[in-house]
Each structure stands twice: as structure tokens, then as C-alpha cells.
Design a protein around this motif. Structure first.
Motif, PDB file in Angstrom:
ATOM      1  N   THR A 188      41.788  37.518  -8.714  1.00  0.00           N
ATOM      2  CA  THR A 188      41.991  36.156  -9.234  1.00  0.00           C
ATOM      3  C   THR A 188      41.264  35.618 -10.317  1.00  0.00           C
ATOM      4  O   THR A 188      40.512  34.735 -10.002  1.00  0.00           O
ATOM      5  CB  THR A 188      42.161  35.447  -7.803  1.00  0.00           C
ATOM      6  N   PRO A 189      41.455  36.349 -11.303  1.00  0.00           N
ATOM      7  CA  PRO A 189      40.451  35.780 -12.449  1.00  0.00           C
ATOM      8  C   PRO A 189      40.999  34.457 -12.818  1.00  0.00           C
ATOM      9  O   PRO A 189      42.110  33.849 -12.826  1.00  0.00           O
ATOM     10  CB  PRO A 189      40.892  36.578 -13.669  1.00  0.00           C
ATOM     11  N   ARG A 190      39.864  33.480 -12.984  1.00  0.00           N
ATOM     12  CA  ARG A 190      39.847  32.008 -13.485  1.00  0.00           C
ATOM     13  C   ARG A 190      41.288  31.928 -14.633  1.00  0.00           C
ATOM     14  O   ARG A 190      41.941  31.072 -14.819  1.00  0.00           O
ATOM     15  CB  ARG A 190      38.730  31.501 -13.856  1.00  0.00           C
ATOM     16  N   ASN A 191      41.197  32.619 -15.845  1.00  0.00           N
ATOM     17  CA  ASN A 191      41.762  32.585 -16.881  1.00  0.00           C
ATOM     18  C   ASN A 191      43.388  33.442 -16.690  1.00  0.00           C
ATOM     19  O   ASN A 191      43.931  33.479 -17.840  1.00  0.00           O
ATOM     20  CB  ASN A 191      41.050  33.095 -18.199  1.00  0.00           C
ATOM     21  N   ALA A 192      43.778  33.566 -15.571  1.00  0.00           N
ATOM     22  CA  ALA A 192      44.880  34.389 -15.478  1.00  0.00           C
ATOM     23  C   ALA A 192      46.161  33.727 -16.183  1.00  0.00           C
ATOM     24  O   ALA A 192      47.005  34.227 -16.312  1.00  0.00           O
ATOM     25  CB  ALA A 192      45.078  34.633 -13.965  1.00  0.00           C
ATOM     26  N   PRO A 193      46.084  32.093 -16.023  1.00  0.00           N
ATOM     27  CA  PRO A 193      47.399  31.394 -16.378  1.00  0.00           C
ATOM     28  C   PRO A 193      47.402  31.467 -17.949  1.00  0.00           C
ATOM     29  O   PRO A 193      48.465  31.121 -18.670  1.00  0.00           O
ATOM     30  CB  PRO A 193      46.957  30.086 -15.958  1.00  0.00           C
ATOM     31  N   ALA A 194      46.342  31.912 -18.776  1.00  0.00           N
ATOM     32  CA  ALA A 194      46.126  31.827 -19.933  1.00  0.00           C
ATOM     33  C   ALA A 194      47.002  32.987 -20.506  1.00  0.00           C
ATOM     34  O   ALA A 194      46.712  34.083 -20.136  1.00  0.00           O
ATOM     35  CB  ALA A 194      44.892  31.546 -20.593  1.00  0.00           C
ATOM     36  N   ALA A 195      47.691  32.840 -21.862  1.00  0.00           N
ATOM     37  CA  ALA A 195      48.340  34.052 -22.419  1.00  0.00           C
ATOM     38  C   ALA A 195      47.512  34.947 -23.080  1.00  0.00           C
ATOM     39  O   ALA A 195      47.436  36.112 -23.183  1.00  0.00           O
ATOM     40  CB  ALA A 195      49.433  33.433 -23.066  1.00  0.00           C
ATOM     41  N   PRO A 234      44.316  38.245 -21.329  1.00  0.00           N
ATOM     42  CA  PRO A 234      43.090  38.166 -20.203  1.00  0.00           C
ATOM     43  C   PRO A 234      43.358  39.387 -19.072  1.00  0.00           C
ATOM     44  O   PRO A 234      42.257  40.221 -18.988  1.00  0.00           O
ATOM     45  CB  PRO A 234      43.031  36.911 -19.502  1.00  0.00           C
ATOM     46  N   LEU A 235      44.419  39.729 -18.686  1.00  0.00           N
ATOM     47  CA  LEU A 235      44.611  40.870 -17.689  1.00  0.00           C
ATOM     48  C   LEU A 235      44.594  42.065 -18.372  1.00  0.00           C
ATOM     49  O   LEU A 235      44.086  42.916 -17.896  1.00  0.00           O
ATOM     50  CB  LEU A 235      45.810  40.604 -17.050  1.00  0.00           C
ATOM     51  N   GLU A 236      44.896  42.011 -19.617  1.00  0.00           N
ATOM     52  CA  GLU A 236      44.968  43.394 -20.579  1.00  0.00           C
ATOM     53  C   GLU A 236      43.486  43.890 -20.721  1.00  0.00           C
ATOM     54  O   GLU A 236      42.921  45.010 -20.842  1.00  0.00           O
ATOM     55  CB  GLU A 236      45.586  43.497 -21.561  1.00  0.00           C
ATOM     56  N   GLY A 259      48.987  26.594 -20.149  1.00  0.00           N
ATOM     57  CA  GLY A 259      49.946  26.730 -21.429  1.00  0.00           C
ATOM     58  C   GLY A 259      49.860  25.434 -22.266  1.00  0.00           C
ATOM     59  O   GLY A 259      49.087  25.251 -23.340  1.00  0.00           O
ATOM     60  N   ASP A 260      50.634  24.315 -21.548  1.00  0.00           N
ATOM     61  CA  ASP A 260      50.723  23.007 -22.616  1.00  0.00           C
ATOM     62  C   ASP A 260      49.690  22.110 -22.239  1.00  0.00           C
ATOM     63  O   ASP A 260      49.427  20.908 -22.584  1.00  0.00           O
ATOM     64  CB  ASP A 260      51.957  22.374 -22.594  1.00  0.00           C
ATOM     65  N   VAL A 261      48.976  22.269 -20.939  1.00  0.00           N
ATOM     66  CA  VAL A 261      47.815  21.697 -20.346  1.00  0.00           C
ATOM     67  C   VAL A 261      46.623  22.473 -20.551  1.00  0.00           C
ATOM     68  O   VAL A 261      46.578  23.535 -19.911  1.00  0.00           O
ATOM     69  CB  VAL A 261      48.182  21.312 -18.878  1.00  0.00           C
ATOM     70  N   VAL A 262      45.770  21.866 -21.267  1.00  0.00           N
ATOM     71  CA  VAL A 262      44.449  22.787 -21.624  1.00  0.00           C
ATOM     72  C   VAL A 262      43.140  21.924 -21.509  1.00  0.00           C
ATOM     73  O   VAL A 262      43.200  20.926 -21.184  1.00  0.00           O
ATOM     74  CB  VAL A 262      44.363  23.266 -23.167  1.00  0.00           C
ATOM     75  N   HIS A 263      42.135  22.707 -21.807  1.00  0.00           N
ATOM     76  CA  HIS A 263      40.606  21.762 -21.421  1.00  0.00           C
ATOM     77  C   HIS A 263      39.688  22.143 -22.593  1.00  0.00           C
ATOM     78  O   HIS A 263      38.946  21.241 -23.057  1.00  0.00           O
ATOM     79  CB  HIS A 263      40.160  21.988 -20.165  1.00  0.00           C
TER      80      HIS A 263
END
Length: 337
Positions: free
Chosen positions: A37-44, A57-59, A127-131
């Protein structure tokens, strides 16, 4: 899983895999326990990683696992729930009931992004919500950006994101009113300010379309910036007596982290940490570097222990040999030799 390893790495993100790679190359027996469950999994894509810019990230993690395995390290899917000292090392208990032993621990469990409770934020997160502008700023450059202020640093965020777009709107939401000087700074940079609480982020399909206020006002935006609270994933460390410490900036709580020394050593001998669990600001490349640094320090500690054990064994052997020689001399004298 029944054997004892030199090092068990808890967490298979950039920090954990980087540490495991260095330790495996140092000819240590290494096991990585990874919950997947990596933190950055939602990021492309991951960014600012030299020579791997834009890699999914998963790659990146899959390649890291293969590299660790290539040097004899082991990566096991699973979740470590607790750990405790035992016989000069540690026992790590897994969620499925198994246990594994290690001489040393490297904990790289990362953190959890606690998002503002505004409908649409979690659904669009990554995706469209970032920090982070250094992670995502280029991808939303020149777009209509909204900054959802939930703490006193909303003005700072808006001024920062102005570097990437001329169309930035600060939604004060639940944040305090800007000071007079801050109002002037915002005006000087052409940043518009919207007062009133945000009700939700609206979507068109799976993309952000705008921000709707409680009073019904709707403002079109292409991307929204939020400030999560960064909470350390510290359950295993807490079981060892290592509690996370609140991290504050100007009196405002930004999150929590487990304290460590410059190379990741904790207050518990034999336990190291690396990555976001101890450094809230660490990006992927920073975490990977921290994993390497912790691994080098940890391996040095093991070398010291190996040397002490070898020296003790040598002294025992030497003492035994001297006794045997003395006994032979006495026996010879008794026989007149």
C-alpha cells in the motif's frame, strides 16, 4: 520465514527497497515485508527522480523488488503488526500469524495523508487534487488552480503555486483571514481570494470541474491544492516503545514523525528508520537516499557485532589452547621429559 535474517526491512517503498538493495549487496541476509500500500499509489507518475523522471510509482517499486531479489534478498507480501526484542535480536509478528526473526530492523513504513473532509477531495486525490508543487506543479502548469486553505499556510501555498500558473484562486474555507501584508502580497501577484466555506469539489466524469461553496457559488477550476496532515505509520515502532512526535510549524500541527539520528538510528538499539516515517518532507528520491544511508550505518553496526563475536571466540579458543599446552608441559615434567 522461519529462519533468522540479518535484517528485516518493514515497508517496501523507495526507502525500504533502497536499504534492502544495499544490504543485499553487502552480503547480508535480508527480508522485506511489504503490505503493498505505497503512499504514492494514486499518482500516475513519480517526479524529480534523476534518470527515472515520470516513472509510474508501481513500476519503480517492481523494478526495485527485482533488483533486491537479484542480489539474494527476499521480498514477502504481508503486514508487520508488531515487534519485540528477543535474544539479541527481534521477533516481528505478521498479520497472518507468522513471525520472523532478525538481528536488526529497518522500518520504512511511511506516512498516511489525512485529507480535508471535503467531498471530492479523496476521490480526486493524486490526480486533479494535489499537494506538492514540486511533484505536480509542471503537470498543472498554466491551468486554473484553486488552493483550499485549511490551515494558516494557505497564503504561502497560493504564492508558491503562482510560480506554475497565473490563474490561482485562494479559497479561505476554514483558514483564518490573511493579515494586511498578506492581502497585499496576494493582490500584487494577481491571486484572487474567495471567502466562505467550500461544500464540495464538483466533477465532470472523473475530472475536476469546479469548486462549489456552501452558499451555492461555483467557481471553475482545473486542479485543487490541499494540505494533508502527514501522520506516521508507526504501529510497529510503537510496539517497540518508539512513539511518533508531533511536528509543528509556527504552532500549527503538520503531522507526526518518529525521531531518529542523522543516519536513521532510533532510541532503541538495533532499530533504524528511513523515509517518510521519520521525515515528512522526503520525496521518492530523498527516501531512497535515506534508505541507503540507514543501510550503511546498520551494516556497520552488524560488522562491529560480528567482530566482537569473532574476537570473543578467538580468546576462548586461545585460552583453551594455552590450558591444553600447560597441561601437556606439566605431564611431561611428571614423566621426567
Amino acid at each position: 520465514m522461519e529462519q533468522q535474517y540479518d535484517v528485516v526491512v518493514i515497508g517496501g517503498g523507495a526507502a525500504g527497497l533502497s536499504g534492502a538493495l544495499a544490504l543485499s549487496r553487502a552480503r547480508r541476509s535480508v527480508l522485506v515485508v511489504d503490505s503493498g500500500t505505497p503512499r504514492n499509489a494514486p499518482a500516475a507518475h513519480a517526479h524529480n527522480y534523476l534518470a527515472r523522471e515520470g516513472v509510474p510509482p508501481l513500476e519503480l517499486l517492481a523494478a526495485g523488488r527485482a533488483e533486491v531479489a537479484g542480489y539474494g534478498g527476499h521480498v514477502e507480501p504481508g503486514e508487520a503488526v508488531s515487534a519485540h526484542p528477543e535474544a539479541g535480536g527481534f521477533v516481528v509478528d505478521l498479520a497472518d500469524g507468522r513471525s520472523v526473526r532478525a538481528r536488526r530492523l529497518l522500518v520504512t513504513t511511511g506516512l498516511v495523508d489525512e485529507l480535508p473532509p471535503v467531498p471530492g477531495v479523496r476521490e480526486l486525490w493524486g490526480g486533479d487534487v494535489v499537494h506538492c508543487p514540486y511533484c505536480h506543479g509542471w503537470e498543472v502548469r498554466d491551468q486554473a488552480i484553486g488552493v483550499l486553505a485549511t490551515n494558516p499556510f494557505g497564503v504561502h501555498q497560493a504564492l508558491m503555486w503562482r510560480q506554475w500558473s497565473a490563474d490561482v484562486t485562494l479559497f479561505l474555507h476554514t483558514a483564518p483571514e490573511p493579515a494586511d501584508e498578506e492581502w497585499e502580497q496576494l493582490a500584487a501577484r494577481g491571486i484572487s481570494v474567495v471567502t466562505g466555506e467550500v461544500a464540495e469539489l464538483e466533477t465532470d466524469g472523473d475530472r475536476l470541474s469546479g469548486v462549489r461553496l456552501v452558499d451555492g457559488t461555483r467557481i471553475a477550476r482545473d486542479a485543487v491544492v490541499v494540505a494533508p496532515r502527514f501522520t506516521a505509520r508507526s504501529a510497529v515502532l510503537a510496539s517497540l516503545g518508539l512513539a511518533p512526535v508531533t511536528q509543528e510549524v509556527n504552532g500549527h500541527v503538520m503531522g507526526s514523525a518518529v525521531p531518529s539520528g542523522p543516519s536513521g538510528a532510533t532510541a532503541v538499539p538495533g532499530v533504524w528508520v528511513a523515509g517518510n516515517v521519520t521525515d515528512l518532507r522526503a520525496q521518492v528520491i530523498t527516501s531512497a537516499a535515506a534508505g541507503l544511508e540507514a543501510a550503511a550505518a546498520l551494516n556497520g553496526d552488524l560488522i562491529g557485532e560480528d567482530t566482537r563475536r569473532a574476537l570473543a571466540a578467538r580468546r576462548v579458543f586461545s585460552a583453551g589452547s594455552e590450558r591444553e599446552l600447560s597441561d601437556l608441559v606439566l605431564a611431561d615434567r611428571r614423566h621426567g621429559i
